[in-house]
Each structure stands twice: as structure tokens, then as C-alpha cells.
Design a protein around this motif. Structure first.
Motif, PDB file in Angstrom:
ATOM      1  N   LEU A  88      -2.123  45.279 -12.245  1.00  0.00           N
ATOM      2  CA  LEU A  88      -3.301  44.429 -12.372  1.00  0.00           C
ATOM      3  C   LEU A  88      -4.112  44.551 -11.090  1.00  0.00           C
ATOM      4  O   LEU A  88      -3.653  44.170 -10.011  1.00  0.00           O
ATOM      5  N   THR A 135     -10.958  48.441 -17.514  1.00  0.00           N
ATOM      6  CA  THR A 135     -11.325  47.029 -17.544  1.00  0.00           C
ATOM      7  C   THR A 135     -11.479  46.593 -18.985  1.00  0.00           C
ATOM      8  O   THR A 135     -12.191  47.225 -19.765  1.00  0.00           O
ATOM      9  N   ASP A 173      -7.537  43.482 -10.851  1.00  0.00           N
ATOM     10  CA  ASP A 173      -8.470  42.372 -10.707  1.00  0.00           C
ATOM     11  C   ASP A 173      -8.459  41.560 -12.003  1.00  0.00           C
ATOM     12  O   ASP A 173      -8.158  42.097 -13.069  1.00  0.00           O
ATOM     13  N   GLN A 174      -8.807  40.278 -11.885  1.00  0.00           N
ATOM     14  CA  GLN A 174      -8.929  39.438 -13.070  1.00  0.00           C
ATOM     15  C   GLN A 174      -9.803  38.234 -12.745  1.00  0.00           C
ATOM     16  O   GLN A 174      -9.801  37.755 -11.618  1.00  0.00           O
ATOM     17  N   TYR A 175     -10.566  37.804 -13.736  1.00  0.00           N
ATOM     18  CA  TYR A 175     -11.324  36.567 -13.605  1.00  0.00           C
ATOM     19  C   TYR A 175     -11.736  36.101 -14.990  1.00  0.00           C
ATOM     20  O   TYR A 175     -11.768  36.881 -15.939  1.00  0.00           O
ATOM     21  N   ALA A 176     -12.032  34.818 -15.072  1.00  0.00           N
ATOM     22  CA  ALA A 176     -12.525  34.238 -16.316  1.00  0.00           C
ATOM     23  C   ALA A 176     -13.989  33.885 -16.120  1.00  0.00           C
ATOM     24  O   ALA A 176     -14.416  33.529 -15.017  1.00  0.00           O
ATOM     25  N   THR A 186     -12.180  40.593 -22.446  1.00  0.00           N
ATOM     26  CA  THR A 186     -11.644  39.955 -23.640  1.00  0.00           C
ATOM     27  C   THR A 186     -12.457  38.714 -23.994  1.00  0.00           C
ATOM     28  O   THR A 186     -12.523  37.761 -23.223  1.00  0.00           O
ATOM     29  N   VAL A 204     -12.136  36.702 -20.504  1.00  0.00           N
ATOM     30  CA  VAL A 204     -11.186  37.036 -19.446  1.00  0.00           C
ATOM     31  C   VAL A 204     -11.341  38.523 -19.163  1.00  0.00           C
ATOM     32  O   VAL A 204     -11.187  39.356 -20.060  1.00  0.00           O
ATOM     33  N   VAL A 205     -11.676  38.834 -17.917  1.00  0.00           N
ATOM     34  CA  VAL A 205     -11.917  40.211 -17.517  1.00  0.00           C
ATOM     35  C   VAL A 205     -10.737  40.661 -16.664  1.00  0.00           C
ATOM     36  O   VAL A 205     -10.456  40.065 -15.621  1.00  0.00           O
ATOM     37  N   THR A 206     -10.037  41.685 -17.151  1.00  0.00           N
ATOM     38  CA  THR A 206      -8.875  42.211 -16.428  1.00  0.00           C
ATOM     39  C   THR A 206      -9.070  43.702 -16.195  1.00  0.00           C
ATOM     40  O   THR A 206      -9.527  44.428 -17.067  1.00  0.00           O
ATOM     41  N   THR A 207      -8.719  44.125 -15.000  1.00  0.00           N
ATOM     42  CA  THR A 207      -8.812  45.532 -14.647  1.00  0.00           C
ATOM     43  C   THR A 207      -7.416  46.030 -14.302  1.00  0.00           C
ATOM     44  O   THR A 207      -6.724  45.414 -13.479  1.00  0.00           O
ATOM     45  N   TYR A 208      -7.024  47.130 -14.938  1.00  0.00           N
ATOM     46  CA  TYR A 208      -5.693  47.707 -14.760  1.00  0.00           C
ATOM     47  C   TYR A 208      -5.792  49.157 -14.301  1.00  0.00           C
ATOM     48  O   TYR A 208      -6.754  49.861 -14.602  1.00  0.00           O
TER      49      TYR A 208
END
Length: 183
Positions: A163, A137, A165-168, A140, A174-178
């Protein structure tokens, strides 16, 4: 099988080192909820030497961030290091004996909650590229840090990601999980 995760604060230009230098006031309630979720699912932490030494000096006596201190101090911690000798002084801290990838893979097969790799840029990279880290995760922050260490480096091998999950957040994070794409 237990899941191994890592979360790193991140600038738009990719810096992950010393986020306190660029985080400013962007840490908001939404990020706090994400950290609370992590705290509630993790019962084992893996750290590299540098993060261990920095955190072992700060967290046992932390006067801020009481919720995280209440989590990180008593949780079982395993430390990857080629130069530290045991026993380690910080509560529930143990040196990893042998190969770190094998050790963490073995931890995954044991009963328990999630395993979090905290801080430890080199260790996160190593475990992610080895396929041992299940999710990465990146939180950003809306800032260009300008300089500092990045998680990925020039010359790293190409890896395709999924990807998860993602949310602002309300303050523009901006939170992104890969995860690594397995094909």
C-alpha cells in the motif's frame, strides 16, 4: 527512470468497466485534485485498442471535462493493438510496434515525466503482473455496480502488494495506490 502508473475508477464489488454507469454524483473535488496531480506529472499515455477507439471518438470533440480534454488530446499517446493499422488519426497517437511490455519498459528508460496507462483494463493487468506498471490506483466509489468487467479475474496468480497511499474523499470514495511487493 520514469514511473508507469494507472488509475481506474472502481466499484466496491470490483467493477472497473464503464464507470460512468455507476459513478453517479460521487466524483468530487478530492478526486478532481488527484486527476489534476496526474495531469501535471504525466507526459506520455499508453492505451489499449478498445480505450483508444472509444476515447479517440469522444475526447477531440468533448464538450465536458475541458481540463482532461486539454490534457489528453495533445499528450503523446502510444496504442497497443494487434488489429489497428497506422497511421492513427487522433492527435499525437502512435501504434506500439512489437512487444508491449518491452516497449513500455523502454519508455521508462527514456527522459520525461510519468507514463500513465489510461483505461485499458487488459493492458493494466498485463503490465501490472509483468512488473512494468509501478503503481496501480483504484478510486473506489461507494456503490455496488452488480455487473461489468473487473480488473482481476478468477484464476489470476497470487501477488502480494504494498500500500503506497490511501485517502477517503468527502463523498465517500476511497483512493488506494498499490505497487507489487518485490520479495
Amino acid at each position: 527512470m520514469r514511473k508507469v502508473t494507472a488509475g481506474l475508477f472502481h466499484s466496491v464489488d470490483g467493477v472497473v468497466q464503464d464507470p460512468f454507469k455507476f459513478q453517479f454524483d460521487s466524483f468530487d473535488e478530492d478526486l478532481g485534485k488527484g486527476l489534476t496531480k496526474m495531469i501535471n506529472t504525466v507526459d506520455t499515455v499508453v492505451l489499449g485498442r478498445v480505450s483508444y477507439q472509444e476515447w479517440a471518438q469522444y475526447w477531440p470533440n468533448a464538450s465536458r471535462d475541458e481540463d482532461f480534454a486539454a490534457f489528453i488530446n495533445p499528450v503523446e499517446k502510444f496504442v497497443a493493438s494487434r488489429s489497428l493499422d497506422g497511421p492513427l488519426e487522433w492527435e499525437n497517437s502512435h501504434l506500439i510496434e512489437g512487444d508491449v511490455e518491452e516497449f513500455v519498459s523502454d519508455l521508462k528508460s527514456r527522459d520525461g515525466g510519468e507514463i500513465a496507462v489510461c483505461g485499458s483494463i487488459s493492458l493494466v493487468r498485463q503490465l501490472f503482473f509483468a512488473g512494468v506498471l509501478d503503481e496501480l490506483t483504484l478510486m473506489t466509489h461507494p456503490v455496488i455496480a452488480g455487473n461489468g468487467r473487473r480488473i482481476f479475474e478468477e484464476g489470476d496468480p497470487v501477488h502480494r502488494l504494498v500500500l503506497e497511499d490511501q485517502y477517503a474523499t468527502s463523498k465517500g470514495n476511497v483512493v488506494t495506490t498499490y505497487s507489487l511487493r518485490k520479495d
